[in-house]
Scaffold this motif. Structure first.
Motif, mmCIF file in Angstrom:
data_model
loop_
_atom_site.group_PDB
_atom_site.id
_atom_site.type_symbol
_atom_site.label_atom_id
_atom_site.label_comp_id
_atom_site.label_asym_id
_atom_site.label_seq_id
_atom_site.Cartn_x
_atom_site.Cartn_y
_atom_site.Cartn_z
ATOM 1 N N LYS A 139 -1.280 19.528 2.243
ATOM 2 C CA LYS A 139 -2.056 19.230 1.039
ATOM 3 C C LYS A 139 -2.174 17.723 0.823
ATOM 4 C CE LYS A 139 -1.104 23.555 -1.393
ATOM 5 N NZ LYS A 139 -0.507 24.206 -2.582
ATOM 6 N N GLY A 140 -3.415 17.287 0.736
ATOM 7 C CA GLY A 140 -3.694 15.883 0.487
ATOM 8 C C GLY A 140 -3.539 14.967 1.686
ATOM 9 N N ARG A 141 -3.172 15.498 2.870
ATOM 10 C CA ARG A 141 -2.915 14.643 4.015
ATOM 11 C C ARG A 141 -4.179 14.251 4.775
ATOM 12 N NH1 ARG A 141 2.659 14.102 5.222
ATOM 13 N NH2 ARG A 141 1.890 12.503 6.654
ATOM 14 N N ALA A 142 -5.236 15.053 4.663
ATOM 15 C CA ALA A 142 -6.439 14.815 5.475
ATOM 16 C C ALA A 142 -7.066 13.458 5.193
ATOM 17 C CB ALA A 142 -7.454 15.929 5.254
ATOM 18 N N PHE A 143 -7.087 13.056 3.948
ATOM 19 C CA PHE A 143 -7.744 11.799 3.586
ATOM 20 C C PHE A 143 -6.779 10.822 2.927
ATOM 21 C CE2 PHE A 143 -10.875 15.252 3.456
ATOM 22 C CZ PHE A 143 -11.770 14.802 4.410
ATOM 23 N N GLU A 144 -5.506 11.009 3.197
ATOM 24 C CA GLU A 144 -4.475 10.154 2.637
ATOM 25 C C GLU A 144 -4.448 8.810 3.368
ATOM 26 O OE1 GLU A 144 0.016 11.135 1.384
ATOM 27 O OE2 GLU A 144 -0.296 11.082 3.555
ATOM 28 N N SER A 145 -4.279 7.733 2.627
ATOM 29 C CA SER A 145 -4.164 6.410 3.247
ATOM 30 C C SER A 145 -2.824 6.314 3.951
ATOM 31 C CB SER A 145 -4.273 5.314 2.184
ATOM 32 O OG SER A 145 -5.546 5.340 1.563
ATOM 33 N N CYS A 146 -2.852 5.805 5.174
ATOM 34 C CA CYS A 146 -1.612 5.722 5.934
ATOM 35 C C CYS A 146 -0.923 4.381 5.684
ATOM 36 C CB CYS A 146 -1.872 5.902 7.426
ATOM 37 S SG CYS A 146 -2.907 4.630 8.176
ATOM 38 N N SER A 147 0.382 4.381 5.856
ATOM 39 C CA SER A 147 1.181 3.171 5.683
ATOM 40 C C SER A 147 1.844 2.814 7.009
ATOM 41 C CB SER A 147 2.265 3.375 4.616
ATOM 42 O OG SER A 147 1.673 3.652 3.363
ATOM 43 N N ALA A 148 1.919 1.538 7.287
ATOM 44 C CA ALA A 148 2.544 1.079 8.524
ATOM 45 C C ALA A 148 4.052 1.284 8.470
ATOM 46 C CB ALA A 148 2.220 -0.390 8.754
ATOM 47 N N ASP A 149 4.655 1.536 9.609
ATOM 48 C CA ASP A 149 6.109 1.647 9.695
ATOM 49 C C ASP A 149 6.765 0.273 9.758
ATOM 50 O OD1 ASP A 149 6.200 4.453 9.734
ATOM 51 O OD2 ASP A 149 5.678 4.468 11.846
ATOM 52 N N LEU A 150 6.004 -0.716 10.178
ATOM 53 C CA LEU A 150 6.553 -2.049 10.367
ATOM 54 C C LEU A 150 6.736 -2.755 9.027
ATOM 55 C CD1 LEU A 150 7.336 -4.222 12.501
ATOM 56 C CD2 LEU A 150 4.971 -5.046 12.302
ATOM 57 N N GLN A 151 7.972 -3.072 8.691
ATOM 58 C CA GLN A 151 8.273 -3.779 7.448
ATOM 59 C C GLN A 151 8.991 -5.100 7.706
ATOM 60 O OE1 GLN A 151 7.309 -2.687 4.419
ATOM 61 N NE2 GLN A 151 6.330 -0.869 5.292
ATOM 62 N N VAL A 152 9.224 -5.426 8.959
ATOM 63 C CA VAL A 152 9.915 -6.665 9.324
ATOM 64 C C VAL A 152 8.955 -7.558 10.089
ATOM 65 C CG1 VAL A 152 12.175 -5.574 9.362
ATOM 66 C CG2 VAL A 152 10.786 -5.611 11.442
ATOM 67 N N SER A 153 9.456 -8.675 10.561
ATOM 68 C CA SER A 153 8.647 -9.589 11.346
ATOM 69 C C SER A 153 8.039 -8.878 12.548
ATOM 70 C CB SER A 153 9.517 -10.753 11.835
ATOM 71 O OG SER A 153 8.899 -11.432 12.904
ATOM 72 N N PRO A 154 6.760 -9.104 12.839
ATOM 73 C CA PRO A 154 6.158 -8.464 13.999
ATOM 74 C C PRO A 154 6.851 -8.853 15.301
ATOM 75 C CG PRO A 154 4.705 -10.148 13.105
ATOM 76 C CD PRO A 154 5.779 -9.921 12.104
ATOM 77 N N ALA A 208 15.891 0.127 2.138
ATOM 78 C CA ALA A 208 16.023 -1.304 2.393
ATOM 79 C C ALA A 208 14.902 -1.813 3.290
ATOM 80 C CB ALA A 208 17.380 -1.578 3.045
ATOM 81 N N PHE A 209 14.784 -1.260 4.481
ATOM 82 C CA PHE A 209 13.747 -1.725 5.396
ATOM 83 C C PHE A 209 13.567 -0.736 6.535
ATOM 84 C CE2 PHE A 209 17.789 -3.486 6.717
ATOM 85 C CZ PHE A 209 17.829 -3.257 8.075
ATOM 86 N N ASN A 210 12.417 -0.811 7.188
ATOM 87 C CA ASN A 210 12.150 -0.061 8.405
ATOM 88 C C ASN A 210 12.132 -1.019 9.574
ATOM 89 O OD1 ASN A 210 11.850 2.486 7.258
ATOM 90 N ND2 ASN A 210 9.735 2.072 6.729
ATOM 91 N N PHE A 211 12.136 -0.489 10.765
ATOM 92 C CA PHE A 211 11.967 -1.318 11.933
ATOM 93 C C PHE A 211 10.554 -1.109 12.478
ATOM 94 C CE2 PHE A 211 16.798 -1.389 12.573
ATOM 95 C CZ PHE A 211 16.882 -2.558 11.840
ATOM 96 N N SER A 212 10.426 -0.656 13.707
ATOM 97 C CA SER A 212 9.097 -0.594 14.321
ATOM 98 C C SER A 212 8.458 0.790 14.241
ATOM 99 C CB SER A 212 9.194 -1.014 15.792
ATOM 100 O OG SER A 212 9.967 -0.073 16.514
ATOM 101 N N GLY A 213 9.258 1.836 14.033
ATOM 102 C CA GLY A 213 8.724 3.187 14.050
ATOM 103 C C GLY A 213 9.058 3.927 15.324
ATOM 104 N N GLY A 214 9.342 3.198 16.402
ATOM 105 C CA GLY A 214 9.773 3.829 17.649
ATOM 106 C C GLY A 214 8.689 4.610 18.355
ATOM 107 N N TYR A 215 7.550 3.992 18.613
ATOM 108 C CA TYR A 215 6.463 4.695 19.303
ATOM 109 C C TYR A 215 6.568 4.559 20.816
ATOM 110 C CZ TYR A 215 4.451 5.239 14.711
ATOM 111 O OH TYR A 215 4.263 5.584 13.401
#
Length: 273
Positions: A139-154, A208-215
């Motif tokens: 529910k609501g996922r089809a047109f939901e805005s996505c958020s990046a997993d990266l929260q630290v320095s690239p 607190a923070f995320n890292f890269s997401g692990g893709y």
């Protein structure tokens, strides 16, 4: 969340795998077996299958936790290892082949393009499935805005993606050379463990923070996270393309180092390339 919703996610992923396998069988009948065209078709199909299932794996992880996510990912990875053949759905494997002299730069570029097309275009199919909302988790996922997993320095994110990719590629090369019993299952377990470890650590420290997401796969990361709020496209390229690809490319010379081969293979001298 109800188990019925998890069942819907499972059925969708199985359906994606079945559809991809049918597409592979059809391509073998319709496309000539010579030349680069069948290679590109197989890469596009594999990338579409990978990304479609991973879109749904996000739903599983968000609603049913790391354990359900890990089990599904492991089973899928084993399946892909058995049916993909020479396809990898990942551009840095072709970069490694260029360094090893097994393919050309042109073929590498074309395979990367085919993977991007398959991985990015399949989202529309996933979006339609989510829009139908067969499960409450959609529910609501089809047109939901996505958020990046990266929260630290690239740059830190690139190091994380690069190091994890390097370790994964070294493990794969070792298993390929040693050819132990159940090698494909071991390789799948190692890859799954790296992804789940990063995901679980992110989840545990979410406040607190995320890292890269692990893709650990540029095509997968682009299909799932390109244009999401939280990072620029430039930062996305640094982390998920440059980071992962550098890690994979470095695995080629590092694997040939005598000290590394003694540690991984127990060799006294490196084998000739």
């Amino acid at each position: 969340m109800s188990m019925a919703s998890l069942g819907v996610s499972g059925i969708f992923m199985v359906g994606c795998c079945v559809a991809a396998q049918i597409a592979r069988l059809a391509s073998r009948r319709l496309v000539t077996r010579e030349g680069i065209v069948p290679i590109l078709v197989n890469e596009a199909i594999a990338a579409a299958e990978l990304c479609a299932c991973c879109f749904e794996l996000i739903i599983v992880a968000d609603n049913f936790g790391v354990a359900a996510y890990a089990v599904c990912l492991f089973v899928l990875t084993v399946w892909w290892g058995k049916v993909w053949g020479d396809a990898s759905a990942c551009p840095y494997t072709h970069m490694e082949d260029v360094l090893e002299g097994r393919t050309s730069f042109k073929e590498m570029a074309l395979c990367t393009w085919a993977e991007l097309m398959g991985g990015c275009c399949v989202y529309r199919i996933v979006q339609v499935f989510w829009w139908l909302e067969f499960a409450e988790t959609h529910k609501g996922r089809a047109f939901e805005s996505c958020s990046a997993d990266l929260q630290v320095s690239p740059y830190l994110g690139a190091v994380i993606e690069g190091v994890a990719t390097l370790l994964c590629r070294l493990a794969s090369k070792t298993l390929s050379d040693k050819e132990p019993k159940f090698a494909s299952y071991i390789d799948s377990f190692i890859g799954t463990s790296l992804v789940v470890a990063v995901y679980a650590f992110n989840y545990a420290l979410l406040a607190a923070f995320n890292f890269s997401g692990g893709y650990f796969n540029p095509v997968l990361a682009t299909a799932l996270k390109w244009g999401c709020r939280g990072h620029t496209n430039y930062e996305h390229i640094i982390v998920y393309w440059i980071g992962a690809c550098v890690g994979a490319v470095l695995s080629v010379p590092i694997y040939k180092l005598p000290i590394v081969r003694r540690f991984l293979l127990g060799e006294d001298k490196p084998k000739q390339a």
